[in-house]
Enzyme design. Structure first.
Site, PDB file in Angstrom:
ATOM      1  N   HIS A  67       0.813  -1.216   0.000  1.00 54.94           N
ATOM      2  CA  HIS A  67       0.000   0.000   0.000  1.00 54.94           C
ATOM      3  C   HIS A  67       0.850   1.270   0.000  1.00 54.94           C
ATOM      4  O   HIS A  67       1.904   1.347   0.623  1.00 54.94           O
ATOM      5  CB  HIS A  67      -1.043   0.001   1.123  1.00 54.94           C
ATOM      6  CG  HIS A  67      -0.531   0.026   2.533  1.00 54.94           C
ATOM      7  ND1 HIS A  67      -0.244   1.197   3.184  1.00 54.94           N
ATOM      8  CD2 HIS A  67      -0.295  -0.971   3.426  1.00 54.94           C
ATOM      9  CE1 HIS A  67       0.148   0.923   4.427  1.00 54.94           C
ATOM     10  NE2 HIS A  67       0.134  -0.383   4.600  1.00 54.94           N
ATOM     11  N   ASP A 181       5.950   1.549   6.495  1.00 53.33           N
ATOM     12  CA  ASP A 181       4.581   1.034   6.423  1.00 53.33           C
ATOM     13  C   ASP A 181       3.789   1.968   5.511  1.00 53.33           C
ATOM     14  O   ASP A 181       3.256   2.965   5.979  1.00 53.33           O
ATOM     15  CB  ASP A 181       3.987   0.988   7.839  1.00 53.33           C
ATOM     16  CG  ASP A 181       2.624   0.343   7.899  1.00 53.33           C
ATOM     17  OD1 ASP A 181       2.162  -0.185   6.868  1.00 53.33           O
ATOM     18  OD2 ASP A 181       1.995   0.372   8.975  1.00 53.33           O
ATOM     19  N   GLU A 213      -5.071   1.885   2.672  1.00 48.79           N
ATOM     20  CA  GLU A 213      -5.018   0.659   3.477  1.00 48.79           C
ATOM     21  C   GLU A 213      -5.183   0.959   4.956  1.00 48.79           C
ATOM     22  O   GLU A 213      -5.852   0.225   5.679  1.00 48.79           O
ATOM     23  CB  GLU A 213      -3.684  -0.068   3.230  1.00 48.79           C
ATOM     24  CG  GLU A 213      -3.601  -1.470   3.832  1.00 48.79           C
ATOM     25  CD  GLU A 213      -3.025  -1.518   5.254  1.00 48.79           C
ATOM     26  OE1 GLU A 213      -2.974  -2.612   5.839  1.00 48.79           O
ATOM     27  OE2 GLU A 213      -2.628  -0.449   5.796  1.00 48.79           O
ATOM     28  N   GLU A 214      -4.577   2.062   5.402  1.00 48.22           N
ATOM     29  CA  GLU A 214      -4.540   2.365   6.829  1.00 48.22           C
ATOM     30  C   GLU A 214      -5.905   2.755   7.401  1.00 48.22           C
ATOM     31  O   GLU A 214      -6.064   2.861   8.611  1.00 48.22           O
ATOM     32  CB  GLU A 214      -3.525   3.480   7.116  1.00 48.22           C
ATOM     33  CG  GLU A 214      -2.073   3.106   6.824  1.00 48.22           C
ATOM     34  CD  GLU A 214      -1.499   2.079   7.796  1.00 48.22           C
ATOM     35  OE1 GLU A 214      -2.227   1.636   8.710  1.00 48.22           O
ATOM     36  OE2 GLU A 214      -0.319   1.728   7.637  1.00 48.22           O
ATOM     37  N   ASP A 236       3.788  -6.295   3.226  1.00 52.52           N
ATOM     38  CA  ASP A 236       3.615  -5.212   4.192  1.00 52.52           C
ATOM     39  C   ASP A 236       4.705  -5.325   5.250  1.00 52.52           C
ATOM     40  O   ASP A 236       5.614  -6.151   5.132  1.00 52.52           O
ATOM     41  CB  ASP A 236       2.216  -5.320   4.829  1.00 52.52           C
ATOM     42  CG  ASP A 236       1.638  -3.973   5.266  1.00 52.52           C
ATOM     43  OD1 ASP A 236       2.412  -3.125   5.749  1.00 52.52           O
ATOM     44  OD2 ASP A 236       0.418  -3.782   5.144  1.00 52.52           O
ATOM     45  N   HIS A 324       4.237   2.953  12.672  1.00 48.44           N
ATOM     46  CA  HIS A 324       3.265   3.981  13.055  1.00 48.44           C
ATOM     47  C   HIS A 324       3.897   5.015  13.986  1.00 48.44           C
ATOM     48  O   HIS A 324       3.327   5.405  14.999  1.00 48.44           O
ATOM     49  CB  HIS A 324       2.003   3.355  13.679  1.00 48.44           C
ATOM     50  CG  HIS A 324       1.138   2.656  12.684  1.00 48.44           C
ATOM     51  ND1 HIS A 324      -0.232   2.653  12.753  1.00 48.44           N
ATOM     52  CD2 HIS A 324       1.439   1.947  11.575  1.00 48.44           C
ATOM     53  CE1 HIS A 324      -0.728   1.963  11.730  1.00 48.44           C
ATOM     54  NE2 HIS A 324       0.270   1.514  11.008  1.00 48.44           N
TER      55      HIS A 324
END
Length: 360
Positions: A67, A181, A213-214, A236, A324
Site C-alpha cells: 500500500h 509502512d 489501506e490504513e 507489508d 506507526h
C-alpha cells in the site's frame, strides 16, 4: 543521496508524502520505478496503481500488493492564534507524537510544523503522570494569527506527514525511514517485476500500489475487483520482536532472519494451500523465513481474499521496529529475501498449480 540504486529507490519511496486519500506523490514515485518493468500501467478509480507484466496471457493472474499510504494527520481547523487542530489518519499512539516535526502540504507548498501541547511545567502533578491525549495536541507552524496561516496556504483538509529523512545506519543493512509502512511493500512489488524481467513465468503478474489501506483496506478492495486475481499476496511490514521488553509470546520475529509468513491476523486466516506452497519453495531454494501471527491489525490480503468468489491469499511481511511513528527500522536482507521468494513462487504458479492450490 545513496549511490546504490536500490537505496535510491527506497529513499525516494519513503521520503514521498502520502496519507490515505492523498497518495499522489508516492504513486508517481512508484510509477517511475515500476513502469520500466511493466507492459502497462494504469490506475483504478480510487487511485491505486496497477502495473501489469505478462508472461503467459492465458495463465493465472497473480497480484502482489503493497500500500502507498502512510499514517499521518489532516488539518481540521486553524484557531485565532494560528495554531492548527488536526485529525489522525490511520492509527497513532499518542506517546510517539509530541514535539515531533511534521510537514503540512498546502496549495502554496510545504510548511514545517511541530506537534505541541500544554507544557508539563504548568500542569498539576497528577496530570503530568498521564499521557497527553491526541485531542489536546496541536500543530505550531509559527503563525501569529488565523489570517497569517491562511495567507501561507493552510486550509482544512490539508495533508500532514511526519518529517524524517531516509537514513542508512552504521550497520548498513539497517535502514531507518518514515513510511516503511508500507513503501517497503511498494518496493517489493517493483523489485518482483524487475526480478521477472528475464524469466519465463506462466502467468500474468500485477504489481499494485494500493491506496487507503490504513483506514480500512479500501484500495485493495477496488484494485482486486478490477484485476480479479487467481492468487493474491499482500506485502507489508510486520512486528519485529527483538527489542528490549518484548518476549517471544508477544512477537517472535527478528530483523535479518527472513520475511514473515503470516498465519493469521484480524483481517484473514491465510490460505493453507498457498502458505504450504510458498514455504515449500522457500525450503527448496534455501530462502530464510519466519512465521508470524497478529491478533490485531490486518493487511491488504484481508480485502483481496474476499474478492468475487474468493482468492487464495497470503501476507508476506518484513519485520519492522517502531511502525506507526516518525521513524521505523528494517533489515535490507529481509526485503531482498522477500523479493527472491515471491519471484521464485511466481515462476512456479502455472494454471495447474494454482488450480491444485485453490481446489485441493
Amino acid at each position: 543521496m545513496p549511490q546504490d540504486e536500490t537505496l535510491q529507490m527506497l529513499k525516494a519511496l519513503t521520503d514521498a508524502k502520502g496519507i490515505p486519500g492523498n497518495e499522489r506523490e508516492a504513486r508517481h514515485v512508484m510509477k517511475e520505478y515500476i513502469a520500466p518493468f511493466a507492459d502497462e500501467v494504469s490506475t483504478d478509480g480510487l487511485g491505486s496503481l496497477v502495473a501489469v507484466k505478462k508472461g503467459d496471457e492465458n495463465g493465472p493472474k497473480i497480484m502482489v500488493a503493497g500500500h502507498l499510504d502512510e499514517v499521518g494527520f489532516m488539518v481540521t481547523q486553524i484557531d485565532e492564534k494560528g495554531f492548527i487542530r488536526f485529525q489522525t489518519v490511520g492509527g497513532w499512539w499518542s506517546q510517539v507524537m509530541l514535539a515531533q516535526r511534521v510537514t503540512i502540504t498546502t496549495k502554496k507548498g510545504d510548511i514545517t510544523g511541530v506537534i505541541g501541547s500544554k507544557p508539563p511545567h504548568i500542569l498539576p502533578p497528577e496530570a503530568r503522570k498521564k499521557p497527553v491525549e491526541i485531542k489536546e495536541m496541536f500543530i505550531d507552524i509559527g503563525a501569529s494569527s488565523k489570517e497569517e496561516a491562511a495567507e501561507w496556504g493552510v486550509t482544512p483538509g490539508d495533508m500532514v506527514t511526519p518529517y524524517f529523512e531516509f537514513t542508512v545506519m552504521n550497520n548498513e543493512k539497517m535502514l531507518l525511514a518514515k513510511a516503511w509502512d508500507n513503501r517497503i511493500g511498494c518496493a517489493i512489488a517493483i523489485d518482483v517485476l524487475k526480478g521477472l524481467q528475464n524469466e519465463q513465468h506462466p502467468n500474468v503478474v500485477y504489481g499494485v500500489g494500493t491506496v487507503q489501506e490504513e483506514v480500512g483496506l479500501r484500495g485493495a478492495r477496488t484494485s482486486a475487483q478490477m484485476i480479479q486475481p487467481d492468487i493474491g499476496f499482500g506485502v507489508d511490514v510486520g512486528i519485529a520482536g527483538d527489542t528490549p521488553g518484548v518476549s517471544s509470546k508477544d512477537a517472535l520475529s527478528k530483523m535479518g532472519d527472513g520475511p514473515q509468513i503470516v498465519l493469521y491476523d484480524a483481517s484473514m486466516v491465510s490460505h493453507k494451500g498457498l502458505r504450504d506452497f510458498v514455504t515449500g519453495v522457500a525450503d527448496e531454494k534455501g530462502i530464510p523465513y519466519q512465521f508470524d501471527s497478529m491478533a490485531g491489525g490486518g493487511t491488504d490480503s484481508g480485502a483481496i481474499h474476499l474478492t468475487a468468489n474468493g482468492v487464495p491469499a497470503l501476507s508476506i511481511t518484513i519485520p519492522t521496529r517502531y511502525i506507526h511513528s516518525h521513524a521505523a527500522m528494517l533489515h535490507r536482507d529481509d526485503f531482498e529475501n522477500a523479493v527472491k521468494l515471491i519471484v521464485e513462487v511466481i515462476k512456479r504458479l502455472d494454471r495447474k498449480t494454482v488450480d491444485q492450490i485453490t481446489f485441493d
